[in-house]
Scaffold this motif. Structure first.
Motif, short mmCIF file in Angstrom:
data_model
loop_
_atom_site.label_atom_id
_atom_site.label_comp_id
_atom_site.label_asym_id
_atom_site.label_seq_id
_atom_site.Cartn_x
_atom_site.Cartn_y
_atom_site.Cartn_z
N ASN A 1 -120.75 5.41 61.59
CA ASN A 1 -121.59 4.39 62.08
C ASN A 1 -121.90 3.19 61.22
N ALA B 1 -121.02 -0.24 62.89
CA ALA B 1 -122.02 -1.57 63.08
C ALA B 1 -121.05 -2.83 62.26
N GLN C 1 -119.74 -4.77 64.85
CA GLN C 1 -120.62 -5.03 65.86
C GLN C 1 -120.94 -4.13 66.89
N GLY C 2 -120.84 -3.01 66.71
CA GLY C 2 -120.94 -2.04 67.74
C GLY C 2 -122.27 -1.33 67.82
N GLU C 3 -122.64 -0.36 68.54
CA GLU C 3 -124.07 0.39 68.44
C GLU C 3 -123.60 1.78 68.01
N PRO C 4 -124.39 2.21 66.77
CA PRO C 4 -124.26 3.27 66.23
C PRO C 4 -124.44 4.47 67.34
N VAL C 5 -123.76 5.64 67.41
CA VAL C 5 -123.69 6.56 68.22
C VAL C 5 -124.66 7.93 67.51
N ASP D 1 -122.86 8.92 77.06
CA ASP D 1 -124.16 9.05 76.65
C ASP D 1 -124.90 10.49 77.12
N GLU E 1 -117.07 3.12 72.13
CA GLU E 1 -117.38 3.76 70.89
C GLU E 1 -118.11 5.30 71.20
#
Length: 293
Positions: free
Chosen positions: A158, A162, A165-169, A217, A227
């Motif tokens: 993560n 980050a 510039q991505g969203e953590p999972v 998701d 991601e």
């Protein structure tokens, strides 16, 4: 000190998991883990890979009954059939049989997936040998009894996501059975060879080559890529193709485990080359991932 931070079993392959404070470890993994599977009438498995909506199905084992629920759908509760009429089933290189369950469950899954589907369970004489460094037995998971992952591995991933510039999972994207806390270095699970958790003993089988499921998701059942696969591909490449996250293990000695139990590693391998930061860009390969979905 490494400890168990989370225990999860998945009653129906590719459907949602159930977090528990403690669990029995059988020779095929956590009790009730992937003991049911959805198949086509021809015996081919149905998974999240082409049907991500399966992530929204919440199965519950209630003694001798199985309850199925999903958003916007009426629940169905069936009596678990331990033996009875059987159907052939094929998954990866294994070909065997499963016990047909209630036709109401078949209808429920067929409506959910928009195609003919049947629910089967493991047979009393189920025998599926898993490979790897330590062989063992497996139920309906893709290849092995257990999937282990560490919090430090997810934290490291993560941080990289980050930075791009991505969203953590969340960890549930990887659908592990045992999550381990307390290891400072990421991917230490790759190097553990024989370990004790609670009263059970586990053996390293192989690293888990990931398919597209981590891009689903697990709350909504919607594909939410690219991601974490995109970032994993920059530093967690498998020599045979694909990307890796988590370790698949065989059960060497059944027992009991609980959240908070110490994880004791009796033997280690050397550091995995996959932890190197600089790797070639990701390219698609023909190798089919063997992932516990």
């Amino acid at each position: 000190m490494a400890r168990i931070a989370r225990l999860t079993y998945y009653p129906v392959k590719s459907c949602a998991g159930i977090d528990v404070p403690s669990a029995e470890v059988t020779e095929t993994g956590l009790a009730h883990d992937r003991v049911f599977q959805v198949i086509t009438p021809d015996g081919d498995i149905l998974t999240q890979r082409p049907h991500p909506i399966m992530a929204t199905v919440r199965p519950r084992v209630l003694g001798d009954r199985l309850a199925l629920s999903a958003p916007g759908r009426e629940d169905v509760v069936i009596a678990i059939r331990r033996d009875g009429p059987r159907r052939p089933v094929s998954m990866l290189t294994w070909h065997g049989e499963g016990v047909r369950q209630d036709p109401r469950a078949d209808e429920w899954f067929s409506d959910l997936l928009g195609r003919p589907a049947e629910l089967i369970g493991v047979t009393p004489d189920h025998d599926r040998v898993s490979g790897g460094e330590f062989p063992g037995q497996a139920a309906f998971g893709d290849a092995h009894a257990l999937l282990l992952a560490s919090e430090s591995s997810l934290d490291s991933l993560n941080e990289r996501i980050a930075a791009a510039q991505g969203e953590p999972v969340p960890m549930d994207r990887f659908r592990p059975n045992i999550v381990i806390s307390g290891w400072a270095e990421p991917h230490r699970e790759d190097e553990a060879r024989e370990l004790e958790v609670g009263t059970a003993k586990l053996g390293y089988a192989e690293r888990c080559v990931r398919c597209t499921v981590p891009m689903v998701d697990q709350e909504t059942g919607a594909k939410a890529g690219p991601e974490p696969i995109r970032t994993l591909a920059t530093y967690r490449r498998d020599p045979g193709g694909g990307v890796v996250f988590g370790m698949k293990a065989a059960v060497l000695r059944p027992g009991q485990v609980a959240v908070g139990d110490e994880v004791i590693v009796h033997s280690w391998a050397g550091p995995s080359p996959s932890t190197a930061a600089a790797e070639p860009p990701f390219t698609a390969t023909a190798r089919r991932p063997a992932e516990s979905v």
